[in-house]
Scaffold this motif. Structure first.
Motif, PDB file in Angstrom:
ATOM      1  N   LEU A   6      36.369  41.169  42.000  1.00 14.56           N
ATOM      2  CA  LEU A   6      37.439  41.883  42.808  1.00 14.56           C
ATOM      3  C   LEU A   6      37.204  41.817  44.075  1.00 14.56           C
ATOM      4  CD1 LEU A   6      37.656  45.149  40.507  1.00 14.56           C
ATOM      5  CD2 LEU A   6      38.842  42.952  40.248  1.00 14.56           C
ATOM      6  N   VAL A   7      37.987  41.795  44.817  1.00 15.79           N
ATOM      7  CA  VAL A   7      37.830  41.409  46.450  1.00 15.79           C
ATOM      8  C   VAL A   7      38.488  42.880  46.961  1.00 15.79           C
ATOM      9  CG1 VAL A   7      38.276  40.399  48.627  1.00 15.79           C
ATOM     10  CG2 VAL A   7      38.158  39.103  46.625  1.00 15.79           C
ATOM     11  N   HIS A  12      33.484  40.995  48.020  1.00 16.62           N
ATOM     12  CA  HIS A  12      33.355  40.612  46.621  1.00 16.62           C
ATOM     13  C   HIS A  12      32.673  41.308  45.709  1.00 16.62           C
ATOM     14  CE1 HIS A  12      35.774  36.800  47.740  1.00 16.62           C
ATOM     15  NE2 HIS A  12      35.158  37.283  48.782  1.00 16.62           N
ATOM     16  N   TYR A  13      33.200  41.956  44.655  1.00 14.91           N
ATOM     17  CA  TYR A  13      32.552  42.630  43.669  1.00 14.91           C
ATOM     18  C   TYR A  13      32.744  42.081  42.235  1.00 14.91           C
ATOM     19  CZ  TYR A  13      32.548  46.325  47.242  1.00 14.91           C
ATOM     20  OH  TYR A  13      32.544  46.861  48.180  1.00 14.91           O
ATOM     21  N   PRO A  14      31.692  41.272  41.682  1.00 16.40           N
ATOM     22  CA  PRO A  14      31.658  40.932  40.296  1.00 16.40           C
ATOM     23  C   PRO A  14      31.559  42.049  39.339  1.00 16.40           C
ATOM     24  CG  PRO A  14      29.673  40.183  41.363  1.00 16.40           C
ATOM     25  CD  PRO A  14      30.476  40.995  42.388  1.00 16.40           C
ATOM     26  N   ILE A  15      32.599  42.271  38.376  1.00 14.52           N
ATOM     27  CA  ILE A  15      32.332  42.813  37.483  1.00 14.52           C
ATOM     28  C   ILE A  15      32.762  42.543  36.023  1.00 14.52           C
ATOM     29  CG2 ILE A  15      33.066  45.011  38.973  1.00 14.52           C
ATOM     30  CD1 ILE A  15      36.023  44.764  37.517  1.00 14.52           C
ATOM     31  N   ARG A  16      32.101  43.341  34.986  1.00 16.60           N
ATOM     32  CA  ARG A  16      32.293  42.783  33.546  1.00 16.60           C
ATOM     33  C   ARG A  16      33.646  43.830  33.027  1.00 16.60           C
ATOM     34  NH1 ARG A  16      26.860  41.185  30.731  1.00 16.60           N
ATOM     35  NH2 ARG A  16      26.380  39.643  31.999  1.00 16.60           N
ATOM     36  N   ARG A  18      36.547  44.238  29.581  1.00 13.77           N
ATOM     37  CA  ARG A  18      37.166  43.924  28.192  1.00 13.77           C
ATOM     38  C   ARG A  18      38.028  42.675  28.453  1.00 13.77           C
ATOM     39  NH1 ARG A  18      39.274  49.285  25.890  1.00 13.77           N
ATOM     40  NH2 ARG A  18      38.210  50.259  27.378  1.00 13.77           N
ATOM     41  N   ASP A  19      37.894  41.749  27.429  1.00 14.07           N
ATOM     42  CA  ASP A  19      38.948  40.474  27.521  1.00 14.07           C
ATOM     43  C   ASP A  19      40.194  41.072  27.552  1.00 14.07           C
ATOM     44  OD1 ASP A  19      36.616  39.016  27.103  1.00 14.07           O
ATOM     45  OD2 ASP A  19      36.752  38.918  24.942  1.00 14.07           O
ATOM     46  N   GLY A  20      40.802  40.500  28.601  1.00 16.89           N
ATOM     47  CA  GLY A  20      42.254  40.641  28.681  1.00 16.89           C
ATOM     48  C   GLY A  20      42.636  41.562  29.715  1.00 16.89           C
ATOM     49  N   GLU A  21      41.567  42.258  30.340  1.00 18.70           N
ATOM     50  CA  GLU A  21      41.797  43.285  31.344  1.00 18.70           C
ATOM     51  C   GLU A  21      41.775  42.906  32.823  1.00 18.70           C
ATOM     52  OE1 GLU A  21      39.354  46.687  30.535  1.00 18.70           O
ATOM     53  OE2 GLU A  21      40.798  47.491  29.167  1.00 18.70           O
ATOM     54  N   GLU A  22      41.462  41.570  32.910  1.00 17.89           N
ATOM     55  CA  GLU A  22      41.320  41.033  34.470  1.00 17.89           C
ATOM     56  C   GLU A  22      42.486  41.075  35.229  1.00 17.89           C
ATOM     57  OE1 GLU A  22      38.978  38.257  31.297  1.00 17.89           O
ATOM     58  OE2 GLU A  22      41.127  39.350  31.260  1.00 17.89           O
ATOM     59  N   ALA A  23      43.640  41.027  34.533  1.00 16.79           N
ATOM     60  CA  ALA A  23      44.963  41.046  35.470  1.00 16.79           C
ATOM     61  C   ALA A  23      45.063  42.443  35.893  1.00 16.79           C
ATOM     62  CB  ALA A  23      45.864  40.475  34.827  1.00 16.79           C
ATOM     63  N   HIS A  24      44.718  43.265  35.024  1.00 16.39           N
ATOM     64  CA  HIS A  24      44.993  44.894  35.050  1.00 16.39           C
ATOM     65  C   HIS A  24      43.944  45.284  36.300  1.00 16.39           C
ATOM     66  CE1 HIS A  24      46.071  48.967  34.508  1.00 16.39           C
ATOM     67  NE2 HIS A  24      44.857  49.117  34.489  1.00 16.39           N
ATOM     68  N   LEU A  25      42.813  44.876  36.245  1.00 15.83           N
ATOM     69  CA  LEU A  25      41.728  45.113  37.264  1.00 15.83           C
ATOM     70  C   LEU A  25      42.121  44.683  38.767  1.00 15.83           C
ATOM     71  CD1 LEU A  25      38.505  45.133  35.112  1.00 15.83           C
ATOM     72  CD2 LEU A  25      39.557  47.026  36.022  1.00 15.83           C
ATOM     73  N   ALA A  26      42.474  43.337  38.567  1.00 21.68           N
ATOM     74  CA  ALA A  26      42.956  42.575  39.644  1.00 21.68           C
ATOM     75  C   ALA A  26      44.125  43.523  40.560  1.00 21.68           C
ATOM     76  CB  ALA A  26      43.408  41.296  39.639  1.00 21.68           C
ATOM     77  N   SER A  30      44.090  45.315  43.871  1.00 23.77           N
ATOM     78  CA  SER A  30      44.935  45.250  45.157  1.00 23.77           C
ATOM     79  C   SER A  30      45.562  46.430  45.707  1.00 23.77           C
ATOM     80  CB  SER A  30      45.946  44.520  44.519  1.00 23.77           C
ATOM     81  OG  SER A  30      46.723  45.137  43.788  1.00 23.77           O
ATOM     82  N   LEU A  31      45.549  47.491  44.857  1.00 20.72           N
ATOM     83  CA  LEU A  31      46.027  48.830  45.354  1.00 20.72           C
ATOM     84  C   LEU A  31      44.835  49.580  46.357  1.00 20.72           C
ATOM     85  CD1 LEU A  31      47.392  50.363  42.130  1.00 20.72           C
ATOM     86  CD2 LEU A  31      48.843  49.360  44.048  1.00 20.72           C
ATOM     87  N   ILE A  32      43.825  49.318  45.770  1.00 23.90           N
ATOM     88  CA  ILE A  32      42.549  49.736  46.671  1.00 23.90           C
ATOM     89  C   ILE A  32      42.573  49.112  47.933  1.00 23.90           C
ATOM     90  CG2 ILE A  32      40.047  50.088  46.562  1.00 23.90           C
ATOM     91  CD1 ILE A  32      40.289  50.466  43.543  1.00 23.90           C
ATOM     92  N   GLU A  33      42.559  47.702  47.777  1.00 24.38           N
ATOM     93  CA  GLU A  33      42.441  46.957  48.964  1.00 24.38           C
ATOM     94  C   GLU A  33      43.622  47.235  50.016  1.00 24.38           C
ATOM     95  OE1 GLU A  33      42.025  44.004  51.728  1.00 24.38           O
ATOM     96  OE2 GLU A  33      40.557  44.748  50.153  1.00 24.38           O
TER      97      GLU A  33
END
Length: 111
Positions: A6-7, A12-16, A18-26, A30-33
């Motif tokens: 996540l940027v 840059h913040y590398p995080i782990r 659950r599978d499939g949650e990448e888009a939601h976290l991105a 973006s809201l935080i950014e």
């Protein structure tokens, strides 16, 4: 487990996750950014920590406003629901009054 980066506020913040949650976290990042950029524009020279602090405060303020608005809507709906039986009773009474008026008009002398 999936990994994503996540940027936020240029970092840059590398995080782990659950599978499939990448888009939601991105999306959340973006809201935080967006709020971090807003903080940096309104108060230039903020440290990274203060930028993230202000971004969190902006988001918390929005969330609080939304919660208050939702509570207001719920209370309004509750009042409407409570008023519904009374409204039906008034309508039934109005119907009865109209029927009585019509009968009186028919039964009235000279009608």
């Amino acid at each position: 487990m999936a990994e994503t980066t996540l940027v936020i506020a240029g970092r840059h913040y590398p995080i782990r996750c659950r599978d499939g949650e990448e888009a939601h976290l991105a999306h959340l990042a973006s809201l935080i950014e967006r709020k971090a950029r807003q903080a940096q524009q309104s108060t230039p020279g903020l440290t990274e920590v203060r930028t993230l602090l202000f971004a969190a405060l902006f988001l918390a303020d929005e969330l609080n406003d939304m919660k208050r608005e939702a509570i207001g809507r719920q209370q309004s709906l509750a009042l409407e629901t409570e008023d519904e039986p009374a409204a039906r009773a008034v309508e039934a009474l109005a119907d009865r009054i109209e029927k009585l008026r019509d009968r009186l008009a028919v039964d009235a002398p000279g009608a």
